[in-house]
Motif scaffolding. Structure first.
Motif, PDB file in Angstrom:
ATOM      1  N   ILE A  67     -10.458  14.101 -24.045  1.00  0.00           N
ATOM      2  CA  ILE A  67     -11.632  13.356 -24.503  1.00  0.00           C
ATOM      3  C   ILE A  67     -11.208  12.131 -25.295  1.00  0.00           C
ATOM      4  CG2 ILE A  67     -13.651  13.462 -26.019  1.00  0.00           C
ATOM      5  CD1 ILE A  67     -13.845  16.465 -25.150  1.00  0.00           C
ATOM      6  N   VAL A  68     -10.274  12.299 -26.206  1.00  0.00           N
ATOM      7  CA  VAL A  68      -9.783  11.168 -27.005  1.00  0.00           C
ATOM      8  C   VAL A  68      -9.180  10.107 -26.097  1.00  0.00           C
ATOM      9  CG1 VAL A  68      -8.094  10.441 -28.746  1.00  0.00           C
ATOM     10  CG2 VAL A  68      -9.420  12.542 -29.085  1.00  0.00           C
ATOM     11  N   ASP A  69      -8.394  10.532 -25.124  1.00  0.00           N
ATOM     12  CA  ASP A  69      -7.775   9.600 -24.188  1.00  0.00           C
ATOM     13  C   ASP A  69      -8.834   8.805 -23.422  1.00  0.00           C
ATOM     14  OD1 ASP A  69      -5.378   8.575 -22.757  1.00  0.00           O
ATOM     15  OD2 ASP A  69      -6.308   9.592 -21.047  1.00  0.00           O
ATOM     16  N   VAL A  70      -9.841   9.482 -22.931  1.00  0.00           N
ATOM     17  CA  VAL A  70     -10.913   8.810 -22.187  1.00  0.00           C
ATOM     18  C   VAL A  70     -11.648   7.821 -23.092  1.00  0.00           C
ATOM     19  CG1 VAL A  70     -13.180   9.186 -21.118  1.00  0.00           C
ATOM     20  CG2 VAL A  70     -11.226  10.590 -20.435  1.00  0.00           C
ATOM     21  N   LEU A  71     -11.992   8.250 -24.301  1.00  0.00           N
ATOM     22  CA  LEU A  71     -12.736   7.378 -25.207  1.00  0.00           C
ATOM     23  C   LEU A  71     -11.939   6.140 -25.607  1.00  0.00           C
ATOM     24  CD1 LEU A  71     -14.438  10.015 -27.525  1.00  0.00           C
ATOM     25  CD2 LEU A  71     -15.534   8.583 -25.788  1.00  0.00           C
ATOM     26  N   THR A  72     -10.660   6.320 -25.887  1.00  0.00           N
ATOM     27  CA  THR A  72      -9.861   5.192 -26.362  1.00  0.00           C
ATOM     28  C   THR A  72      -9.404   4.278 -25.235  1.00  0.00           C
ATOM     29  OG1 THR A  72      -7.849   6.549 -26.387  1.00  0.00           O
ATOM     30  CG2 THR A  72      -9.081   6.364 -28.452  1.00  0.00           C
ATOM     31  N   ASN A  73      -9.033   4.858 -24.103  1.00  0.00           N
ATOM     32  CA  ASN A  73      -8.487   4.043 -23.020  1.00  0.00           C
ATOM     33  C   ASN A  73      -9.527   3.490 -22.060  1.00  0.00           C
ATOM     34  OD1 ASN A  73      -5.739   4.215 -23.790  1.00  0.00           O
ATOM     35  ND2 ASN A  73      -5.710   6.301 -23.036  1.00  0.00           N
ATOM     36  N   LYS A  74     -10.633   4.185 -21.882  1.00  0.00           N
ATOM     37  CA  LYS A  74     -11.640   3.736 -20.912  1.00  0.00           C
ATOM     38  C   LYS A  74     -12.875   3.134 -21.569  1.00  0.00           C
ATOM     39  CE  LYS A  74     -10.048   6.261 -17.094  1.00  0.00           C
ATOM     40  NZ  LYS A  74      -9.397   5.479 -16.099  1.00  0.00           N
ATOM     41  N   PHE A  75     -13.124   3.480 -22.822  1.00  0.00           N
ATOM     42  CA  PHE A  75     -14.335   3.003 -23.480  1.00  0.00           C
ATOM     43  C   PHE A  75     -14.054   2.150 -24.711  1.00  0.00           C
ATOM     44  CE2 PHE A  75     -15.665   6.400 -20.783  1.00  0.00           C
ATOM     45  CZ  PHE A  75     -16.864   5.953 -20.267  1.00  0.00           C
ATOM     46  N   GLY A  76     -12.796   1.892 -25.005  1.00  0.00           N
ATOM     47  CA  GLY A  76     -12.433   0.978 -26.079  1.00  0.00           C
ATOM     48  C   GLY A  76     -12.724   1.461 -27.483  1.00  0.00           C
ATOM     49  N   VAL A  77     -12.871   2.762 -27.654  1.00  0.00           N
ATOM     50  CA  VAL A  77     -13.107   3.320 -28.980  1.00  0.00           C
ATOM     51  C   VAL A  77     -11.777   3.319 -29.738  1.00  0.00           C
ATOM     52  CG1 VAL A  77     -13.803   5.396 -30.245  1.00  0.00           C
ATOM     53  CG2 VAL A  77     -15.024   4.733 -28.161  1.00  0.00           C
ATOM     54  N   ASP A  97     -18.924  11.540 -16.580  1.00  0.00           N
ATOM     55  CA  ASP A  97     -18.428  11.283 -15.225  1.00  0.00           C
ATOM     56  C   ASP A  97     -16.914  11.100 -15.203  1.00  0.00           C
ATOM     57  OD1 ASP A  97     -20.924  11.488 -14.055  1.00  0.00           O
ATOM     58  OD2 ASP A  97     -21.266   9.316 -13.984  1.00  0.00           O
ATOM     59  N   VAL A  98     -16.386  10.361 -16.165  1.00  0.00           N
ATOM     60  CA  VAL A  98     -14.937  10.150 -16.225  1.00  0.00           C
ATOM     61  C   VAL A  98     -14.222  11.462 -16.520  1.00  0.00           C
ATOM     62  CG1 VAL A  98     -13.062   8.969 -17.445  1.00  0.00           C
ATOM     63  CG2 VAL A  98     -15.133   7.703 -16.829  1.00  0.00           C
ATOM     64  N   LEU A  99     -14.769  12.256 -17.433  1.00  0.00           N
ATOM     65  CA  LEU A  99     -14.165  13.564 -17.733  1.00  0.00           C
ATOM     66  C   LEU A  99     -14.162  14.449 -16.491  1.00  0.00           C
ATOM     67  CD1 LEU A  99     -15.550  14.305 -21.302  1.00  0.00           C
ATOM     68  CD2 LEU A  99     -13.174  13.842 -20.667  1.00  0.00           C
ATOM     69  N   LYS A 100     -15.221  14.371 -15.711  1.00  0.00           N
ATOM     70  CA  LYS A 100     -15.277  15.133 -14.461  1.00  0.00           C
ATOM     71  C   LYS A 100     -14.178  14.672 -13.512  1.00  0.00           C
ATOM     72  CE  LYS A 100     -18.276  16.239 -10.572  1.00  0.00           C
ATOM     73  NZ  LYS A 100     -19.599  16.065  -9.979  1.00  0.00           N
ATOM     74  N   GLU A 101     -13.997  13.371 -13.406  1.00  0.00           N
ATOM     75  CA  GLU A 101     -12.948  12.815 -12.543  1.00  0.00           C
ATOM     76  C   GLU A 101     -11.558  13.282 -12.961  1.00  0.00           C
ATOM     77  OE1 GLU A 101     -12.764   8.561 -12.079  1.00  0.00           O
ATOM     78  OE2 GLU A 101     -14.930   8.454 -11.782  1.00  0.00           O
ATOM     79  N   VAL A 102     -11.264  13.185 -14.251  1.00  0.00           N
ATOM     80  CA  VAL A 102      -9.902  13.481 -14.706  1.00  0.00           C
ATOM     81  C   VAL A 102      -9.621  14.967 -14.866  1.00  0.00           C
ATOM     82  CG1 VAL A 102      -9.574  11.227 -15.778  1.00  0.00           C
ATOM     83  CG2 VAL A 102     -10.416  13.097 -17.159  1.00  0.00           C
ATOM     84  N   SER A 103     -10.663  15.770 -15.110  1.00  0.00           N
ATOM     85  CA  SER A 103     -10.436  17.211 -15.298  1.00  0.00           C
ATOM     86  C   SER A 103     -10.610  17.990 -14.002  1.00  0.00           C
ATOM     87  CB  SER A 103     -11.385  17.772 -16.357  1.00  0.00           C
ATOM     88  OG  SER A 103     -12.720  17.783 -15.884  1.00  0.00           O
TER      89      SER A 103
END
Length: 80
Positions: free
Chosen positions: A9-19, A45-51
């Protein structure tokens, strides 16, 4: 909560959403991170893709990152 689901989740938020990583903690919500309901759906949706598992996005925006990670873990366990 495992480090794997939360880390994802942290990876998705920081790398894909600029958090900013400094703004992320287990007890914040997507709303706290200034992500609106559409962004919350995109995160799901991104979490679904990566998980590789269907992510239950009900209450996603208002749930803490800890709760989202726990839900993701449960979904991952069900698909195993």
């Amino acid at each position: 909560m495992t480090a794997t689901a939360y880390g994802l989740i942290v990876d998705v938020l920081t790398n894909k959403f600029g958090v900013e990583e400094a703004d992320v903690s287990p007890d914040v919500t997507l709303k706290d991170l200034q992500l609106d309901s559409l962004a919350a759906l995109e995160v799901a949706d991104v979490l679904k893709e990566v998980s590789g598992v269907a992510v239950d996005d009900s209450g996603f925006r208002d749930g803490t990152l800890r709760e989202i990670a726990q839900g993701l873990e449960a979904q991952m366990g069900e698909s195993a």
